[in-house]
Motif scaffolding. Sequence first.
Motif, mmCIF file in Angstrom:
data_model
loop_
_atom_site.group_PDB
_atom_site.id
_atom_site.type_symbol
_atom_site.label_atom_id
_atom_site.label_comp_id
_atom_site.label_asym_id
_atom_site.label_seq_id
_atom_site.Cartn_x
_atom_site.Cartn_y
_atom_site.Cartn_z
ATOM 1 N N GLU A 130 -7.414 1.960 3.078
ATOM 2 C CA GLU A 130 -8.508 2.631 2.342
ATOM 3 C C GLU A 130 -8.435 2.878 0.718
ATOM 4 O O GLU A 130 -8.454 2.842 -0.042
ATOM 5 N N GLN A 131 -6.760 4.254 0.784
ATOM 6 C CA GLN A 131 -7.057 4.666 -0.551
ATOM 7 C C GLN A 131 -6.618 3.889 -1.839
ATOM 8 O O GLN A 131 -6.694 4.305 -2.798
ATOM 9 N N LYS B 22 2.610 1.914 -3.300
ATOM 10 C CA LYS B 22 1.445 2.483 -4.128
ATOM 11 C C LYS B 22 1.767 3.316 -3.897
ATOM 12 O O LYS B 22 1.947 4.572 -4.939
ATOM 13 N N CYS C 104 -6.092 0.628 -1.191
ATOM 14 C CA CYS C 104 -6.466 -1.040 -1.339
ATOM 15 C C CYS C 104 -7.425 -1.309 -1.693
ATOM 16 O O CYS C 104 -8.301 -2.370 -1.747
ATOM 17 N N GLY C 105 -7.877 -0.248 -1.134
ATOM 18 C CA GLY C 105 -9.869 -0.493 -0.975
ATOM 19 C C GLY C 105 -10.202 -1.311 0.462
ATOM 20 O O GLY C 105 -11.304 -1.127 0.310
ATOM 21 N N ARG C 106 -8.914 -1.310 1.092
ATOM 22 C CA ARG C 106 -9.495 -1.871 2.349
ATOM 23 C C ARG C 106 -9.819 -0.984 3.731
ATOM 24 O O ARG C 106 -9.220 -0.163 3.958
ATOM 25 N N SER C 107 -11.127 -1.763 4.491
ATOM 26 C CA SER C 107 -11.187 -1.536 5.241
ATOM 27 C C SER C 107 -10.500 -1.463 6.280
ATOM 28 O O SER C 107 -9.957 -3.113 6.430
ATOM 29 N N ALA D 140 1.069 -1.215 0.243
ATOM 30 C CA ALA D 140 -0.370 -0.019 -0.031
ATOM 31 C C ALA D 140 1.041 1.843 0.039
ATOM 32 O O ALA D 140 0.333 1.960 -0.656
#
Length: 239
Positions: free
Chosen positions: A204-205, A181, A207-210, A178
Amino acid sequence: MERKRGTAIVLASGQGRRMGTKVPKQFLEIQGRPVLWYSLDVFQRSELIQEIILVTGEKQIAFCRALAESSHIDKLHAVVAGGEERYHSVWNGLQAMTDERDRIVFIHDGVRPFINEEILQRAYDEACVSGACEVGMPVKDTIRILDETGRVAMTPKRSLVWQIQTPQVFASELIVPAYRKLIGQEQELLAQGVQITDDVMVVEQMCGRSAGIVQGSYENIKITTPEDLKIAEIFAKNG
């Protein structure tokens, strides 16, 4: 289940302008010891942590090494210089790890002196399950959201609002890519006006993971102003 190795990245490169002192706030003293010493000592004593990486200002590297040596912080693996922004400092710390595979990474603000083993254990357990965990506490006060003119736009339900603390804790297989990137896309994100203020936001930004959240402590304060230092003296004395 085999216990994963733990790395603590402690951030101590801030200038602390709001403190109003020439000495950076992480080096001010509480009960005769630097603010930074307290969290280093907790990580040193924790069975969850095998190595500590300290990120500080270029001019403070020698002092931090001496502090660790005199305090018997023998888990200290590296002291590295911080970057212009917080996320640069975290990236520098991540790159200094012994190994980025199969590891739990604790990213902690060195000006939060009152973490404890119970907080670390809760965060470790959650990170092992979900890959990303932040520490926090429910807010005690009503929160208002303002609009651009400074008027009240909404009042969120208080039971759903938490104040976020550190450490923020991650599986290395998630947090390292993350950040890699993020650094690769930094200029593009800046041009879009994206502001990254903590590590969970990176996940979040990028990997789209919470992240999961576990309870910290109301004593896990961030030393930012002179008033915080007075409160810290009381906590340290009573602790």
